[in-house]
Motif scaffolding. Structure first.
Motif, mmCIF file in Angstrom:
data_model
loop_
_atom_site.group_PDB
_atom_site.id
_atom_site.type_symbol
_atom_site.label_atom_id
_atom_site.label_comp_id
_atom_site.label_asym_id
_atom_site.label_seq_id
_atom_site.Cartn_x
_atom_site.Cartn_y
_atom_site.Cartn_z
ATOM 1 N N GLU A 123 13.496 7.408 -38.117
ATOM 2 C CA GLU A 123 12.560 6.661 -37.278
ATOM 3 C C GLU A 123 11.469 7.576 -36.722
ATOM 4 O OE1 GLU A 123 15.304 3.042 -35.460
ATOM 5 O OE2 GLU A 123 15.011 4.868 -34.278
ATOM 6 N N THR A 129 7.403 7.252 -37.337
ATOM 7 C CA THR A 129 6.498 7.112 -36.197
ATOM 8 C C THR A 129 5.449 8.218 -36.184
ATOM 9 O OG1 THR A 129 8.249 6.059 -34.885
ATOM 10 C CG2 THR A 129 6.375 7.004 -33.680
ATOM 11 N N ARG A 152 19.253 9.080 -28.874
ATOM 12 C CA ARG A 152 17.872 9.350 -29.292
ATOM 13 C C ARG A 152 17.196 10.327 -28.318
ATOM 14 N NH1 ARG A 152 16.237 4.504 -29.697
ATOM 15 N NH2 ARG A 152 16.147 4.293 -31.963
#
Length: 225
Positions: A58, A62, A137
């Motif tokens: 991810e 991004t 995260r």
């Protein structure tokens, strides 16, 4: 079960307050000291590897919305490989709080790349189980941020780059020969020589064979370029 002072300090360096301290204790417990009443970190390692992979995938998407899969894949591999996990573990001094059996302690287990990398993945899983994906995260991006910024330059490891250099010139793959070993058994230092069929070579030393091979390959690439 409460954390020791050393484990509490590690949790602070990590950046996560554990509601269930037993999760961190399990993540720090190597199989060499595990037992039916003292679970080791292998199952957490399995989970942490997947959590790290998701967060890194991810983050890469991004950071570079237009990058094709062919560019993202090597960057991803560089960020999640065991060597990178071990480097992060060293940054937060995870080795100091690893729970090891006597044999692993004597053989320098607190400095072993594989043990550190596995334990770092287990710690990620412990954070995930304790606080959910957002908590995991947060600590991953905190400790991998610098590597995310520089992964473009580091996306290919030196051995892969050297092999590609050789293939482009129709040469056989390079060979890696252990030409020396020094230090005590619990903390050896390996000397590895990277060699090409053309006779060009370079040597490097490191506490692990894999690390010495990578450094020797990097040194040889520097000479070739």
């Amino acid at each position: 079960m409460k954390l020791s002072a050393e484990q509490t300090a590690f949790a602070e360096r990590l950046g996560h307050h554990f509601r269930d301290p037993e999760l961190l204790i399990r993540a720090l417990t190597h199989s060499s000291i595990g037992s039916p009443t003292r679970p080791d970190n292998q199952r957490l390692e399995f989970l942490g590897d997947r959590v790290l992979g998701l967060v890194m995938a991810e983050a890469l998407l991004t950071a570079d919305p237009d990058a094709p899969e062919g560019q993202l894949a090597p960057r991803f591999n560089a960020l999640v490989r065991k060597e990178t996990c071990a480097a992060v573990a060293r940054d937060c001094d995870l080795g100091a709080v690893l729970r090891l059996g006597r044999s692993e302690m004597i053989s320098g287990g607190r400095r072993k790349e594989a043990l550190l990398g596995d334990a770092m993945e287990a710690v990620i899983a412990a954070v995930y189980r304790d606080g959910g994906l957002e908590a995991a995260r947060k600590i991953i991006l905190r400790h991998w941020s610098r590597r995310l910024e520089t992964v473009e330059a580091d996306s290919r490891d030196a051995k892969t780059a050297l092999q590609e250099w050789a293939q482009a010139r129709r040469l056989p793959p390079p060979s890696y020969v252990e030409v020396g070993r020094s230090g005590p058994d619990h903390a050896p230092v390996f000397t590895i020589e990277a060699r090409l069929e053309t006779g060009q070579s370079a040597r490097a030393e490191a506490p692990s064979k894999r690390g010495a091979e990578q450094q020797a390959a990097a040194a040889l690439l520097d000479r070739l370029e």
